[in-house]
Design an enzyme around this catalytic site. Sequence first.
Site, mmCIF file in Angstrom:
data_model
loop_
_atom_site.group_PDB
_atom_site.id
_atom_site.type_symbol
_atom_site.label_atom_id
_atom_site.label_comp_id
_atom_site.label_asym_id
_atom_site.label_seq_id
_atom_site.Cartn_x
_atom_site.Cartn_y
_atom_site.Cartn_z
ATOM 1 N N ASP A 44 0.836 -1.196 0.000
ATOM 2 C CA ASP A 44 0.000 0.000 0.000
ATOM 3 C C ASP A 44 0.882 1.261 0.000
ATOM 4 O OD1 ASP A 44 0.931 -0.101 2.565
ATOM 5 O OD2 ASP A 44 -1.012 0.184 3.530
ATOM 6 N N SER A 45 2.203 1.049 0.052
ATOM 7 C CA SER A 45 3.139 2.161 -0.151
ATOM 8 C C SER A 45 3.009 2.713 -1.567
ATOM 9 C CB SER A 45 4.575 1.708 0.116
ATOM 10 O OG SER A 45 4.876 0.550 -0.635
ATOM 11 N N ASP A 83 -0.964 -6.126 -0.723
ATOM 12 C CA ASP A 83 -1.431 -5.600 0.564
ATOM 13 C C ASP A 83 -2.948 -5.474 0.615
ATOM 14 O OD1 ASP A 83 -0.174 -4.801 2.913
ATOM 15 O OD2 ASP A 83 0.910 -3.184 1.902
ATOM 16 N N LYS A 111 -1.271 -9.500 2.270
ATOM 17 C CA LYS A 111 -0.565 -9.026 3.475
ATOM 18 C C LYS A 111 -1.509 -8.174 4.304
ATOM 19 C CE LYS A 111 2.866 -5.796 3.458
ATOM 20 N NZ LYS A 111 2.285 -4.774 4.357
ATOM 21 N N GLU A 113 -1.753 -5.841 7.843
ATOM 22 C CA GLU A 113 -1.077 -5.161 8.949
ATOM 23 C C GLU A 113 -1.787 -5.443 10.260
ATOM 24 O OE1 GLU A 113 -0.421 -0.993 8.534
ATOM 25 O OE2 GLU A 113 0.704 -1.205 6.664
ATOM 26 N N GLU A 178 8.628 -4.657 10.490
ATOM 27 C CA GLU A 178 9.040 -3.314 10.042
ATOM 28 C C GLU A 178 9.506 -2.485 11.233
ATOM 29 O OE1 GLU A 178 6.345 -1.413 7.330
ATOM 30 O OE2 GLU A 178 7.589 0.400 7.213
#
Length: 273
Positions: A44-45, A83, A111, A113, A178
Amino acid sequence: MKKDLAYLEKKKKNGRPITMVTAYDCPTARIADEAGVDAVLVGDSVGTNMLGYASEREVTMEDMLHHTAAAARGIQNAYFFADMPYRSAETPLDAEKNAQRLLGKGALCVKLEGWREECGIVAYLSKKSIPVCAHIGYNPQIHGAKPKVFGANAREARELIESAGLLEKAGAILLILEKVPEEVAGIITKALRIPVIGIGSGRLCDGQVLVINDVLGIGERSFRHARAFMDYRTKALDALRAYTAAVENGSFPAEEHVHHIAPQDLVKLESSR
Ligand code: KIV
């Protein structure tokens, strides 16, 4: 050679570092794949690195689907995943529906978070045969856009270690750490059977992931955890300034770039005007 989960697990078992980058479009994913990178993540970056957003929280499911489909077209061998964007997995049913949409665009895994609080969703998706990569430590969707180290005190380190174990137990097949202190990342990596990939988490993880913009030197910012392996921004600026100058001074296009009409047809054309 197709790099599946078993390939990544074997690398962990043999102590060979796993390589991973983000990519958000077809040509970049293709270059990463051709370079032999083991795994490519549509993070999502994409929001802050490609779309001009101020934060990962602005990234929508539609953004992720669009970029996942594009990057998937460039992948032949690398393990490829994507993500789950902000608020796309708030209930098990939402998580399942959105994860299936990403798998439908070519992702092999999603993925997610979140620390131990995500165990329920991870377990639910795993039961539905949707592979999940967990992501703990600094979570931009949860902690906001300003990066921070997590696990630098004993209480937080313990929380990270326990979360990692619980997420593995819930069915996560990969874990991303991270901005976690190297020592804590080392403890987690040793304790888990699943591959643990670090970003800003030192040298003791099973592998490393970096944002492609940071690897190539595309962005204007640099980060302590990253290394720019080329200065794309300077090279692109030089190339575009040279192009601008060439158009302005008439040296581009040159004869080799031009198509011509047959001379007799040109005569015909001109006499008919
Ligand atoms: O979105 C992303 O790029 C990520 C990586 C930093 C792992 O989550």
